[in-house]
Design an enzyme around this catalytic site. Sequence first.
Site, PDB file in Angstrom:
ATOM      1  N   LYS A 119      52.891  49.890  64.648  1.00  0.00           N
ATOM      2  CA  LYS A 119      53.107  50.296  63.263  1.00  0.00           C
ATOM      3  C   LYS A 119      52.526  49.231  62.339  1.00  0.00           C
ATOM      4  O   LYS A 119      53.062  48.126  62.249  1.00  0.00           O
ATOM      5  CB  LYS A 119      54.599  50.452  62.963  1.00  0.00           C
ATOM      6  CG  LYS A 119      54.831  51.089  61.605  1.00  0.00           C
ATOM      7  CD  LYS A 119      56.162  50.763  60.978  1.00  0.00           C
ATOM      8  CE  LYS A 119      56.184  49.445  60.283  1.00  0.00           C
ATOM      9  NZ  LYS A 119      55.236  49.291  59.168  1.00  0.00           N
ATOM     10  N   GLY A 163      55.837  38.904  60.680  1.00  0.00           N
ATOM     11  CA  GLY A 163      56.164  39.230  59.291  1.00  0.00           C
ATOM     12  C   GLY A 163      57.166  38.236  58.752  1.00  0.00           C
ATOM     13  O   GLY A 163      57.266  37.109  59.242  1.00  0.00           O
ATOM     14  N   THR A 206      62.958  40.230  57.467  1.00  0.00           N
ATOM     15  CA  THR A 206      62.710  41.437  58.276  1.00  0.00           C
ATOM     16  C   THR A 206      62.935  41.124  59.752  1.00  0.00           C
ATOM     17  O   THR A 206      63.510  41.940  60.488  1.00  0.00           O
ATOM     18  CB  THR A 206      61.278  41.972  58.038  1.00  0.00           C
ATOM     19  OG1 THR A 206      61.095  42.178  56.640  1.00  0.00           O
ATOM     20  CG2 THR A 206      61.056  43.288  58.758  1.00  0.00           C
ATOM     21  N   GLU A 219      57.306  36.293  65.206  1.00  0.00           N
ATOM     22  CA  GLU A 219      56.423  35.329  64.534  1.00  0.00           C
ATOM     23  C   GLU A 219      56.675  35.501  63.041  1.00  0.00           C
ATOM     24  O   GLU A 219      56.176  36.438  62.429  1.00  0.00           O
ATOM     25  CB  GLU A 219      54.949  35.632  64.845  1.00  0.00           C
ATOM     26  CG  GLU A 219      54.580  35.536  66.311  1.00  0.00           C
ATOM     27  CD  GLU A 219      54.409  34.107  66.789  1.00  0.00           C
ATOM     28  OE1 GLU A 219      54.615  33.165  65.989  1.00  0.00           O
ATOM     29  OE2 GLU A 219      54.085  33.932  67.966  1.00  0.00           O
ATOM     30  N   CYS A 254      50.024  32.796  57.920  1.00  0.00           N
ATOM     31  CA  CYS A 254      51.348  32.310  58.314  1.00  0.00           C
ATOM     32  C   CYS A 254      51.340  30.805  58.502  1.00  0.00           C
ATOM     33  O   CYS A 254      52.229  30.117  58.024  1.00  0.00           O
ATOM     34  CB  CYS A 254      51.804  33.017  59.577  1.00  0.00           C
ATOM     35  SG  CYS A 254      50.587  32.994  60.886  1.00  0.00           S
ATOM     36  N   GLU A 314      58.272  29.589  50.612  1.00  0.00           N
ATOM     37  CA  GLU A 314      56.934  29.886  51.125  1.00  0.00           C
ATOM     38  C   GLU A 314      56.156  30.649  50.055  1.00  0.00           C
ATOM     39  O   GLU A 314      56.543  31.748  49.680  1.00  0.00           O
ATOM     40  CB  GLU A 314      57.027  30.744  52.393  1.00  0.00           C
ATOM     41  CG  GLU A 314      55.668  31.024  52.992  1.00  0.00           C
ATOM     42  CD  GLU A 314      55.704  32.055  54.121  1.00  0.00           C
ATOM     43  OE1 GLU A 314      56.527  32.985  54.083  1.00  0.00           O
ATOM     44  OE2 GLU A 314      54.874  31.921  55.041  1.00  0.00           O
TER      45      GLU A 314
HETATM   46  P1  NAD Z   1      57.340  41.951  55.945  1.00  0.00           P
HETATM   47  O1  NAD Z   1      58.402  41.386  56.806  1.00  0.00           O
HETATM   48  O2  NAD Z   1      57.683  42.441  54.608  1.00  0.00           O
HETATM   49  O3  NAD Z   1      56.640  43.187  56.673  1.00  0.00           O
HETATM   50  C1  NAD Z   1      56.098  43.071  57.969  1.00  0.00           C
HETATM   51  C2  NAD Z   1      56.175  44.415  58.665  1.00  0.00           C
HETATM   52  O4  NAD Z   1      57.540  44.774  58.855  1.00  0.00           O
HETATM   53  C3  NAD Z   1      55.529  45.561  57.923  1.00  0.00           C
HETATM   54  O5  NAD Z   1      54.837  46.367  58.851  1.00  0.00           O
HETATM   55  C4  NAD Z   1      56.725  46.313  57.356  1.00  0.00           C
HETATM   56  O6  NAD Z   1      56.474  47.672  57.161  1.00  0.00           O
HETATM   57  C5  NAD Z   1      57.733  46.121  58.463  1.00  0.00           C
HETATM   58  N1  NAD Z   1      59.130  46.298  58.077  1.00  0.00           N
HETATM   59  C6  NAD Z   1      59.685  46.230  56.836  1.00  0.00           C
HETATM   60  N2  NAD Z   1      61.028  46.425  56.919  1.00  0.00           N
HETATM   61  C7  NAD Z   1      61.323  46.601  58.226  1.00  0.00           C
HETATM   62  C8  NAD Z   1      62.527  46.830  58.957  1.00  0.00           C
HETATM   63  N3  NAD Z   1      63.723  46.907  58.343  1.00  0.00           N
HETATM   64  N4  NAD Z   1      62.463  46.943  60.282  1.00  0.00           N
HETATM   65  C9  NAD Z   1      61.292  46.853  60.936  1.00  0.00           C
HETATM   66  N5  NAD Z   1      60.103  46.648  60.300  1.00  0.00           N
HETATM   67  C10 NAD Z   1      60.119  46.526  58.966  1.00  0.00           C
HETATM   68  O7  NAD Z   1      56.211  40.830  55.897  1.00  0.00           O
HETATM   69  P2  NAD Z   1      54.829  40.867  55.108  1.00  0.00           P
HETATM   70  O8  NAD Z   1      55.125  40.753  53.650  1.00  0.00           O
HETATM   71  O9  NAD Z   1      54.012  42.007  55.579  1.00  0.00           O
HETATM   72  O10 NAD Z   1      54.126  39.544  55.633  1.00  0.00           O
HETATM   73  C11 NAD Z   1      54.300  38.301  55.012  1.00  0.00           C
HETATM   74  C12 NAD Z   1      55.210  37.423  55.823  1.00  0.00           C
HETATM   75  O11 NAD Z   1      54.804  37.423  57.183  1.00  0.00           O
HETATM   76  C13 NAD Z   1      55.178  35.968  55.410  1.00  0.00           C
HETATM   77  O12 NAD Z   1      56.495  35.448  55.389  1.00  0.00           O
HETATM   78  C14 NAD Z   1      54.390  35.275  56.509  1.00  0.00           C
HETATM   79  O13 NAD Z   1      54.673  33.933  56.701  1.00  0.00           O
HETATM   80  C15 NAD Z   1      54.746  36.102  57.685  1.00  0.00           C
HETATM   81  N6  NAD Z   1      53.700  36.011  58.702  1.00  0.00           N
HETATM   82  C16 NAD Z   1      53.972  35.301  59.834  1.00  0.00           C
HETATM   83  C17 NAD Z   1      53.003  35.159  60.795  1.00  0.00           C
HETATM   84  C18 NAD Z   1      53.272  34.377  62.057  1.00  0.00           C
HETATM   85  O14 NAD Z   1      52.501  34.448  62.999  1.00  0.00           O
HETATM   86  N7  NAD Z   1      54.351  33.642  62.137  1.00  0.00           N
HETATM   87  C19 NAD Z   1      51.755  35.761  60.618  1.00  0.00           C
HETATM   88  C20 NAD Z   1      51.515  36.481  59.452  1.00  0.00           C
HETATM   89  C21 NAD Z   1      52.517  36.614  58.508  1.00  0.00           C
END
Ligand code: NAD
Length: 470
Positions: A170, A221, A225, A243, A277, A374
């Site tokens: 997804k 993400g 979440t 992650e 990230c 962040e």
């Molecule tokens: P987010 O958590 O808002 O969304 C990530 C994904 O989760 C999306 O596909 C979203 O649709 C889904 N999602 C939302 N609510 C959910 C739920 N209740 N259950 C399951 N899935 C759900 O994150 P974002 O805004 O897309 O990304 C930014 C964040 O991601 C930043 O904090 C960044 O540091 C982190 N990030 C971490 C890494 C890593 O490798 N550690 C890599 C990239 C981004």
Amino acid sequence: MHTEFSLMINGEKVAGQAGSFSVINPATEDSIYQCPLSSVEQVDQAVAAASEAFKSWQHTPDEVRKASLHRIADRIEANAQELAEIIVTEQGKPMFLALAEVGGAVAWTRYTADLDIPVETIEDSEEKRIEQHHKPLGVIGSITPWNWPLMIAIWHIMPALRAGNTVVCKPSGFTPLNTLRLVELMNEELPAGVINVVTGEGEIGQAISGHPDIRKVVFTGSTPTGQKIMQNASGNLKRLTLELGGNDAAIVLPDANPEQIAEAIFQTAFLNMGQTCAALKRLYVHDDIYDALSEALAEKARSQVVGNGMEESTTFGPIQNQNQFNLVCDLVDDARNQGATILTGGEPCSDKGYFYPPTIVTNISDGARLVDEEQFGPVLPVIRYSDIEDAIQRANNCPVGLGGSVWSSDPNTASKIAQRLECGTAWVNNHAEVLPHAPFGGCKMSGFGVEFGLAGLLEYTQPQTLNIAK
Ligand code: NAD
């Protein structure tokens, strides 16, 4: 650009049962496409298809799975320009970076294809032989963010498939189209149901993390979440790789040469407009070189050409979405109101599009939102320190721990300090470098589990001890 995008369930292109939603180009704020939106029933259908496909995919010989992954890499390569155009249009990054993302997707796919899963002999005596095997888990749910959408999908999907699992993925609703196209290409090479894609946000994400027939969720993400996913995954004790967010600190020692390190620091802090990230997010600089390094960084920032990623001259694209743009504006305004110095940047660039210039903020310290939160965007706080122990303590005084780095002309001293940082990867004279063969993951609230290398591959397996009495 490709204009037909569908969900893919059991090898079939299907429309979204819940209708569709707009995908926005962050450079223009125009709606570029109506993306199909899945229903929860379609998640069930995708999981059922993946469960059925798992019956044979788990027993498919390694050599066949390896060859399939290499053929997928060939297809990605053959469609690189088109995939890069989709990424630029929905994600915003400049074309050279989108092409690098596609190139990385190919490299990771090939590296993962060639990994072997070892069988370890624990005992081989007159009485018995004990071996440890690694078996695939079953159906894997993959949930990805919007910053490196294609690359992160590859990071999740390829080791899962290589180990013999099947997948329901997804993508983020901000950047779904490149993943829909990727999964379409993959289905030209794989049996029906091995890789499926659904779309949607929280409701669909929850349908995945709570699904009784999904054995593991791999999620990249935000930390909030990730916490929701962990709670929701407990029903059937799903395995998790999380992650999550970071707030990576870097410490620059007084013996570092500002002119020599400015370019590398700039690139690792502003990689993908800072939306990475493991980007460098808090820069602690010794008093002796604070002014020189801050000014060298500001110079690099001023030389960027901010614009639409499709234009050849652009080196710096927009922020990906309105929320993230608002957050960056708020954090910089808050810093300014607290008396920090905005050395360069600090105001949105245009009325249309989420453009914000690379921004260097000095005379700021821990306690300011820009340091403590962040930013995940194109702004770097530069924090002065005079005592190294104090700097280490401030770097570690943080609930998350993804990466960290130490910069110095003496790598030995820097390495000792780097090992004291509370983070999953500690770099010396570098930051944010991820490689297919180097395990990568976070500690504290940046998550758990690793990706990449053999350790990353084994996260998609269940160990089984085989004890044979002779
Ligand atoms: P987010 O958590 O808002 O969304 C990530 C994904 O989760 C999306 O596909 C979203 O649709 C889904 N999602 C939302 N609510 C959910 C739920 N209740 N259950 C399951 N899935 C759900 O994150 P974002 O805004 O897309 O990304 C930014 C964040 O991601 C930043 O904090 C960044 O540091 C982190 N990030 C971490 C890494 C890593 O490798 N550690 C890599 C990239 C981004």
